[in-house]
Design a protein around this motif. Structure first.
Motif, short mmCIF file in Angstrom:
data_model
loop_
_atom_site.label_atom_id
_atom_site.label_comp_id
_atom_site.label_asym_id
_atom_site.label_seq_id
_atom_site.Cartn_x
_atom_site.Cartn_y
_atom_site.Cartn_z
N ASP A 119 0.98 -1.32 -0.14
CA ASP A 119 0.08 0.17 0.04
C ASP A 119 0.95 1.32 -0.02
N ARG A 120 1.98 1.12 0.97
CA ARG A 120 2.80 2.39 0.89
C ARG A 120 3.42 2.56 -0.49
N ASP A 121 3.94 1.74 -1.09
CA ASP A 121 4.50 1.69 -2.44
C ASP A 121 3.46 2.40 -3.46
N ARG A 122 2.16 2.13 -3.29
CA ARG A 122 1.21 2.69 -4.16
C ARG A 122 0.77 3.99 -3.78
N GLY A 123 1.33 4.80 -2.67
CA GLY A 123 1.15 6.20 -2.28
C GLY A 123 0.19 6.32 -1.13
N TYR A 124 -0.14 5.06 -0.51
CA TYR A 124 -0.92 5.05 0.64
C TYR A 124 -0.23 5.87 1.92
N GLY A 125 -0.74 6.70 2.80
CA GLY A 125 0.14 7.06 3.79
C GLY A 125 0.15 8.61 3.77
N LEU A 126 1.00 9.13 4.78
CA LEU A 126 1.12 10.59 4.86
C LEU A 126 2.49 11.04 4.29
N PRO A 127 3.10 12.44 3.79
CA PRO A 127 4.38 12.32 3.50
C PRO A 127 5.51 11.92 4.85
#
Length: 369
Positions: A119-127
């Motif tokens: 998920d993080r690799d696909r852009g999930y999360g905050l900067p």
């Protein structure tokens, strides 16, 4: 490449950091095992198993952060928030407000680390910059700049919840930007709800208030008495946590959920039914076209439905269409549906019987400017 602490960047040994402080398991809250999950808004999340609350940990934090400045925030939160969580009237004193706001922000940032690497690799999360900037303020006991925080009373069946929703600053007459400019943080614990907004694009920050008229405790303006404002009920929780509760002080500027993260593809008419794409992206569900006519007359409904995954959904009709408010097991959606206020109706047509609830006036009022 060695893993590093997401907050300070240290390559020292990473530790297991509780998303919600372990002290919450010792103050008298319900500790019966419940399903855990994490994931993108308006998509099927990742199941994390059934276990008692307040046990979830992440391993992206070093020992110095975990047992240093983060621990100090937990101590402050335990002292100030425990009575409110248990429903006892109290106050958040001005001297504590920076630490409580920082605790909300730290907790929200930590909760986002539960996501999978995919998920993080696909852009999930905050900067990552959000984590590093909060670490830089670790000794000042205050949240990131361009932030506001409120405290209110929660009256519902959720024992706890953490949600982060990307927000867009919308100027009348201009299209939504391709990236969010802020995010909302919502934490429910017992009878307490805490909500904050952080503008990641500081130049677009606007002053906000909440539709529930919750007292603001950051930026500080003196002691805050709890409870005050309108209590948050389960019927309004999903919109509240989804960033639909804010009022802007600027006449032509609004802060609303970032549509790319929170909205589904549009539905279409198929005979006497409306076809609605589901969160999984593979299936569709249907509801009677009569509900569209009802929405045009200002009457809105909620219903539960399932797709072939199988996954169950809670759907609300609103002036701009039908919106998925939650994805869960059939049992979980049934509980959310039953908790909604409103009278239940049966719609009968050639396709059979369809049950739904007429949403009372608060659901209509929330759409007003």
């Amino acid at each position: 490449m060695a893993a590093t602490c997401v907050f300070c960047g240290s390559a020292d040994t990473l530790t297991g950091k509780h998303v919600l402080g372990d002290w919450l398991s010792k103050i008298g809250l319900d500790l019966d095992p419940v399903p855990h999950g994490a994931g993108w808004l308006n998509r099927i999340g990742r199941e994390l198993g059934v276990r008692p609350p307040f046990r979830q940990k992440v391993r992206d934090v070093c020992g110095d952060c975990n047992h240093g400045w983060m621990s100090r925030l937990e101590v402050a939160a335990q002292r100030v928030l425990t009575p409110l969580i248990l429903g006892h009237p109290g106050r958040i004193e001005a001297a504590d407000q920076g630490a409580i706001a920082a605790w909300v922000q730290k907790t929200a940032l930590t909760a986002m680390l539960v996501s999978s690497e995919a998920d993080r690799d696909r852009g999930y999360g905050l900067p990552v910059s959000e984590y590093r900037e909060l670490y830089a303020l670790r000794d000042e006991l205050r949240p990131l700049p361009a932030s506001q925080f409120w405290a209110g009373q929660y009256e519902g069946v959720r024992g706890w919840s953490i949600r982060v929703t990307p927000l867009a600053v919308r100027v009348d007459g201009l299209p939504e930007l391709d990236r969010p400019q802020a995010y909302a943080m919502t934490i429910v614990l017992g009878q307490l709800v805490l909500q904050g907004v952080r503008f990641t694009t500081a130049s677009l920050q606007v002053e906000l208030s909440t539709r529930l008229e919750l007292p603001e405790f950051w930026p500080p303006a003196g002691p805050v008495t709890w409870p005050s404002g309108t209590p948050l009920h389960d019927g309004r929780f999903l919109d509240f946590a989804g960033g639909k509760n804010f009022r802007s002080t600027e006449q032509h500027i609004q802060v609303q959920p970032w549509q790319r993260a929170t909205e589904l593809e549009p539905s279409r008419a198929v005979g006497g039914m409306i076809e609605l794409p589901t969160i999984c992206g593979k299936h569709v569900v249907y509801y009677p076209a009569a509900l569209v006519g009802e929405a045009m007359r200002g009457r809105f409904y909620a219903f539960g439905t399932t797709c072939e995954c199988p996954m169950a959904y809670l759907i609300h009709t609103e002036p701009d269409g039908a919106h998925c408010k939650a994805a869960d097991t059939a049992e979980g959606i049934s509980e959310l549906y039953e908790a909604l206020p409103g009278e239940e109706y049966e719609i009968e047509d050639d396709d059979g019987s369809f049950w739904c609830k007429r949403l009372p006036s608060p659901f209509q009022q929330k759409m007003e400017p």
